[in-house]
Design an enzyme around this catalytic site. Sequence first.
Site, PDB file in Angstrom:
ATOM      1  N   GLU A   1      65.056  23.706 -10.847  1.00 43.67           N
ATOM      2  CA  GLU A   1      66.023  24.582 -10.160  1.00 43.67           C
ATOM      3  C   GLU A   1      67.224  24.050 -11.358  1.00 43.67           C
ATOM      4  O   GLU A   1      68.136  23.078 -11.204  1.00 43.67           O
ATOM      5  CB  GLU A   1      66.336  24.350  -9.086  1.00 43.67           C
ATOM      6  CG  GLU A   1      65.439  24.849  -7.762  1.00 43.67           C
ATOM      7  CD  GLU A   1      64.615  25.734  -7.178  1.00 43.67           C
ATOM      8  OE1 GLU A   1      65.869  26.963  -8.474  1.00 43.67           O
ATOM      9  OE2 GLU A   1      63.678  25.821  -7.117  1.00 43.67           O
TER      10      GLU A   1
ATOM     11  N   CYS B   1      75.205  27.596  -9.656  1.00 44.62           N
ATOM     12  CA  CYS B   1      74.363  28.702 -11.204  1.00 44.62           C
ATOM     13  C   CYS B   1      73.621  29.347 -10.747  1.00 44.62           C
ATOM     14  O   CYS B   1      73.300  30.441 -11.061  1.00 44.62           O
ATOM     15  CB  CYS B   1      73.097  27.504 -11.289  1.00 44.62           C
ATOM     16  SG  CYS B   1      72.031  27.441  -9.498  1.00 44.62           S
TER      17      CYS B   1
ATOM     18  N   GLU C   1      76.930  29.565 -19.144  1.00 44.33           N
ATOM     19  CA  GLU C   1      76.364  29.603 -18.110  1.00 44.33           C
ATOM     20  C   GLU C   1      77.983  29.161 -18.189  1.00 44.33           C
ATOM     21  O   GLU C   1      78.809  27.774 -18.845  1.00 44.33           O
ATOM     22  CB  GLU C   1      75.863  28.230 -17.374  1.00 44.33           C
ATOM     23  CG  GLU C   1      75.604  28.453 -15.772  1.00 44.33           C
ATOM     24  CD  GLU C   1      74.692  27.718 -15.548  1.00 44.33           C
ATOM     25  OE1 GLU C   1      73.960  26.534 -15.811  1.00 44.33           O
ATOM     26  OE2 GLU C   1      74.487  27.798 -14.446  1.00 44.33           O
TER      27      GLU C   1
ATOM     28  N   LYS D   1      68.354  10.100  -6.091  1.00 40.54           N
ATOM     29  CA  LYS D   1      69.626   9.949  -6.872  1.00 40.54           C
ATOM     30  C   LYS D   1      70.971  11.134  -6.615  1.00 40.54           C
ATOM     31  O   LYS D   1      70.770  12.306  -7.543  1.00 40.54           O
ATOM     32  CB  LYS D   1      69.348   9.965  -8.489  1.00 40.54           C
ATOM     33  CG  LYS D   1      70.436   9.567  -9.111  1.00 40.54           C
ATOM     34  CD  LYS D   1      70.304   9.778 -10.400  1.00 40.54           C
ATOM     35  CE  LYS D   1      71.599  10.981 -10.894  1.00 40.54           C
ATOM     36  NZ  LYS D   1      72.169  11.244 -10.986  1.00 40.54           N
TER      37      LYS D   1
HETATM   38  C1  SIN Z   1      72.999  26.256  -7.036  1.00 37.69           C
HETATM   39  O1  SIN Z   1      74.186  26.626  -7.846  1.00 37.69           O
HETATM   40  O2  SIN Z   1      72.214  25.075  -7.583  1.00 37.69           O
HETATM   41  C2  SIN Z   1      73.058  26.228  -5.569  1.00 37.69           C
HETATM   42  C3  SIN Z   1      73.152  27.797  -5.375  1.00 37.69           C
HETATM   43  C4  SIN Z   1      73.288  28.231  -4.210  1.00 37.69           C
HETATM   44  O3  SIN Z   1      72.581  27.246  -3.338  1.00 37.69           O
HETATM   45  O4  SIN Z   1      73.920  29.499  -3.796  1.00 37.69           O
END
Ligand code: SIN
Length: 474
Positions: free
Chosen positions: A247, A281, A378, A171
Site C-alpha cells: 500500500e 495517503c 504527495e 516492524k
Molecule cells: C493511509 O493513509 O495509509 C490509510 C488511510 C485510510 O485507511 O483511510
Amino acid sequence: MKNQLLIGGTWRDGSGDRIPVLDPSSSEEIAQVANGSPADAVAAVDAAAVAQKSWAAMAPRARSEVLRNCWQTLIDHADELAELITREHGKPLVDAKGEITYAAEFFRWNAEEAVRIHGSLSTAPSGANKIIVHHPPVGVVVMVTPWNFPAAMITRKVAPALAAGNAVVIKPAAETPLTALRVGELLEEAGVPAGVVNMVPTSDPGAWFDAAVDHRATRMVSFTGSTAVGKMLLRRCADRVLKSCMELGGNAPFIVFDDADLDAAVEGAMTAKMRHSAETCTAANRFYAEAGIADAFTERLAAAMAEVKVGNGFDDGVTCGPMINAKAIDSIDSLVKGAVGGGATAAIGGAPVDGPGFFYQPTVLANVDPNSPITGEEIFGPVAPVIPFTDTDLMIEQANDTEMGLAAYLYTADIGRGLSVSERLESGMVGLNRGAMSDPAAPFGGMKQSGLGREGASEGIYEFCETQYIATTW
Ligand code: SIN
C-alpha cells in the site's frame, strides 16, 4: 506500558540503544522503547514459524472467535489506546478514538471472513478429472507499518492474516511504537496464542528487513508506506520470490464540477484533505474546480480552513494536530513556496506555525498551475492547491498524469457523469460525492505505483492465502 519487544509471547529487551519516542506537539521525548536488532527479527520469524503451524490447524470458527475477542478487547481499551496515539502521533483525540474504532473493526470483519474462505470444485473440460481449488495460509508474514495510523495500519494487515491462518512479525514505525506494543499486548490478552503476533520495533529498518526477508520461513511481506521505500522492499522480496502486498503513496485528485452542491463539496473536501491531520495517503492532494465555481469553491474552502483549530491533540476543540517531524514541515513548506513562486496565491495560510512542535498553517492555494511540482508530489500536510479547469477531457488527462493511482474524489449533481468520470480515473478507489471511503468491508488499494494487492473486504483475506489446485478422479 510495555516498551520491550514481543517475541514468541515473551517481552524481551532489545540489543543496544533504545528508540526515543517524541511528542510531535512539543518535540520532547516522552518514552523510550527497546530497539530490535536483525537477530531479534530472526528470533521473531523463528517464533512465528513455530506458532503458525498450530494456529493454522485450529478450526476456522475457533480462529474467528479469537478475532472477535480482539475486536472487543480493542474497543474495551479504546480510550487508553487513543491517548497513546495522540501522545506519540499528535492527532486530535477525537480522531485517535475514531482510529481505534476503525482499527478494531478489521478484527470484527475478518472474524466473519475467517469462516468463509471459499475454494471451488469443477470438472476438467476434458471430463477426465475433477479440479479442486482451495486456499491454505501463506505461512509467516513480515509486516512493515507506518506512523500515520499507529493502530489501524497494523490491524488492517494482522486481522486478515490471522483469519487465514498465518503468523506475523511486525516492524511498527519507530515514530509510533507505543500504540503498536500495546496493541500486541491486548491481542495476546484476547487469546491470540504466543508467537502468532510478534512486534519488533527498530531504528535500523534496512538491516532488520534484510534479516527478516532472508529467513527461510518468511513467505510474504506486507508494507504500507511511501512508493520509494516500497520499491526497495519489492527488490528485496524478489530475491526470495516472496508474495507481497504493497500500500504505497497517493496523489488524489478532488474534482468539483460546476453543478455540484458546493456546501457538500466543501465539506467533502475538508474530510478528504484534513482527516487525521491531513497525514493520510488517501488525502486529496490536488483540487480541480470547474471554472464557473472555482472562485466560490476556493473562497468557501478557505473559510472552512479558517475554522480549523491547530494545536496539541489533547486540547479542546483542536481539529488538526502537528505533523510528524521537522522534515515533514520542510517538505510541505517547500512545495507551498514552489507553487506560490509559480503564480499561485495563498487564500489562507502558507507557512509553518512558529513555536515548539511541528505545526503547519491550514492552507488553500488559489490558481495553481496544473504543472506545478505541488500537483506531482504527495503533500501529506494541510495544504489544498486549487486548479481551475474548463475542459473535462484535459482535466481527466491531468488528473491521471501521475504514477500514483490510489484515491480520487469527485462531486457532481449528475450521477451519470459522476460514474463515467469515475471509470476514467486511474485510481483504485473513488469517492463519488463522498470525502471518505475507508471501510474494512471495502477493498483498499491503488493502481499503478500506488501499490499491489488490496486490504479489507474479502479480497484482503485472499492476499494472505496461497492457491492450491488438486487434480483427482472419482
Ligand atoms: C493511509 O493513509 O495509509 C490509510 C488511510 C485510510 O485507511 O483511510
